[in-house]
Design an enzyme around this catalytic site. Structure first.
Site, PDB file in Angstrom:
ATOM      1  N   GLU A 279     -43.475  13.450  10.635  1.00 19.09           N
ATOM      2  CA  GLU A 279     -44.324  13.277   9.365  1.00 19.09           C
ATOM      3  C   GLU A 279     -45.747  13.837   9.549  1.00 19.09           C
ATOM      4  OE1 GLU A 279     -43.847  12.329   6.153  1.00 19.09           O
ATOM      5  OE2 GLU A 279     -41.846  11.231   6.301  1.00 19.09           O
TER       6      GLU A 279
ATOM      7  N   ASN B  57     -48.318  16.173  -3.043  1.00 22.47           N
ATOM      8  CA  ASN B  57     -47.110  16.139  -3.384  1.00 22.47           C
ATOM      9  C   ASN B  57     -46.807  16.802  -4.704  1.00 22.47           C
ATOM     10  OD1 ASN B  57     -45.622  14.781  -1.084  1.00 22.47           O
ATOM     11  ND2 ASN B  57     -46.744  13.129  -1.988  1.00 22.47           N
TER      12      ASN B  57
ATOM     13  N   ASP C 216     -45.535  15.570  -7.605  1.00 20.43           N
ATOM     14  CA  ASP C 216     -45.849  14.852  -8.528  1.00 20.43           C
ATOM     15  C   ASP C 216     -47.227  14.357  -8.766  1.00 20.43           C
ATOM     16  OD1 ASP C 216     -46.184  13.141  -6.401  1.00 20.43           O
ATOM     17  OD2 ASP C 216     -44.511  11.573  -6.849  1.00 20.43           O
TER      18      ASP C 216
ATOM     19  N   SER D 138     -48.954  12.741  -6.422  1.00 23.28           N
ATOM     20  CA  SER D 138     -49.521  11.788  -5.386  1.00 23.28           C
ATOM     21  C   SER D 138     -49.673  12.244  -4.210  1.00 23.28           C
ATOM     22  CB  SER D 138     -48.267  10.717  -5.131  1.00 23.28           C
ATOM     23  OG  SER D 138     -47.165  11.365  -4.540  1.00 23.28           O
TER      24      SER D 138
ATOM     25  N   ASP E 202     -49.749  11.858   0.226  1.00 24.67           N
ATOM     26  CA  ASP E 202     -49.386  11.110   1.733  1.00 24.67           C
ATOM     27  C   ASP E 202     -50.662  11.096   2.567  1.00 24.67           C
ATOM     28  OD1 ASP E 202     -46.951  11.051   0.432  1.00 24.67           O
ATOM     29  OD2 ASP E 202     -46.066  12.813   1.316  1.00 24.67           O
TER      30      ASP E 202
ATOM     31  N   ASN F 202     -47.471   7.165   1.114  1.00 23.84           N
ATOM     32  CA  ASN F 202     -47.537   7.678  -0.112  1.00 23.84           C
ATOM     33  C   ASN F 202     -48.228   6.754  -1.335  1.00 23.84           C
ATOM     34  OD1 ASN F 202     -46.191   7.783  -3.336  1.00 23.84           O
ATOM     35  ND2 ASN F 202     -46.466   9.856  -2.243  1.00 23.84           N
TER      36      ASN F 202
END
Length: 215
Positions: free
Chosen positions: A121, A132, A134, A136, A138, A145
């Protein structure tokens, strides 16, 4: 950008003098090539607007690196800044912290699972933030998220962990650990992380603890 100026005086009193021109050429070459890492642009300066000089002439040389070198220098600086801003944690140090906070065997996941997850990750980067498609984000070493687990105050969030997303960047990892416990306790467990499903699930992971001690 750094700059330097060199001035060389000619011994001639006339621009039209052949011997003086030769001397100016040699002086210009010396000014242009003092070392392999210096790049100078030189121009003649006169004290007369008529183009003729009644006294010594000077060469004014200004440091001007090629465009390629400037680009390379800028890229190097950017890389050094990025490295400096990253907060990396040693694999075995992370294992000890996770063991201390009772994540070894939590919901059936070993320390090797957690180390593999942290690597795929964030590559053990405590300060990583990723946007991201969309909208959002992380956050942190486990890339938690913002749409579901923490609140970054940038978009709607369910904030299931009841955490400020910035707290997930803290080097003490306490907020992060509290949040991941909630994540793996719910439906899907570690399968909530796509990278874990693709790169860690169902694979032998014991090598992640090689050379590490839990205490």
């Amino acid at each position: 950008m750094m700059s330097s100026t060199c001035r060389l005086l000619s011994e001639t009193s006339s621009i039209g003098d052949t011997q003086g021109s030769s001397r100016r050429d040699s002086e210009r070459n010396f000014c242009l090539e003092p070392s392999p890492l210096t790049f100078l642009r030189c121009s003649e300066e006169t004290s007369s607007t008529s183009g003729r000089s009644s006294g010594p002439q000077a060469l004014s040389c200004t440091f001007s690196p090629p465009k390629m070198m400037r680009t390379l220098l800028m890229s190097l600086v950017s890389c050094l800044v990025a490295i400096n801003e990253a907060k990396l944690i040693n694999r075995c140090d992370l294992a000890r912290v996770l063991h201390k906070e009772d994540l070894d065997g939590f919901e059936g996941y070993s320390l090797s699972d957690w180390l593999c997850l942290a690597f795929v990750e964030s590559n053990f980067n405590l300060s990583k933030v990723n946007e991201n498609a969309d909208g959002s984000f992380d956050y942190g070493i486990f890339q938690i998220n913002s749409r579901y687990w923490c609140n970054d105050y940038k978009s709607h969030s369910e904030n299931i962990c009841h955490e400020d997303c910035k707290e997930l960047l803290s080097p003490d990892l306490l907020s992060t650990i509290n949040c991941v416990k909630k994540i793996v306790s719910g439906a899907g467990g570690m399968k909530n992380w796509v990278a874990w499903r693709l790169h860690c699930a169902g694979r032998p992971l014991s090598y992640w603890m090689t050379g590490c001690h839990k205490e």
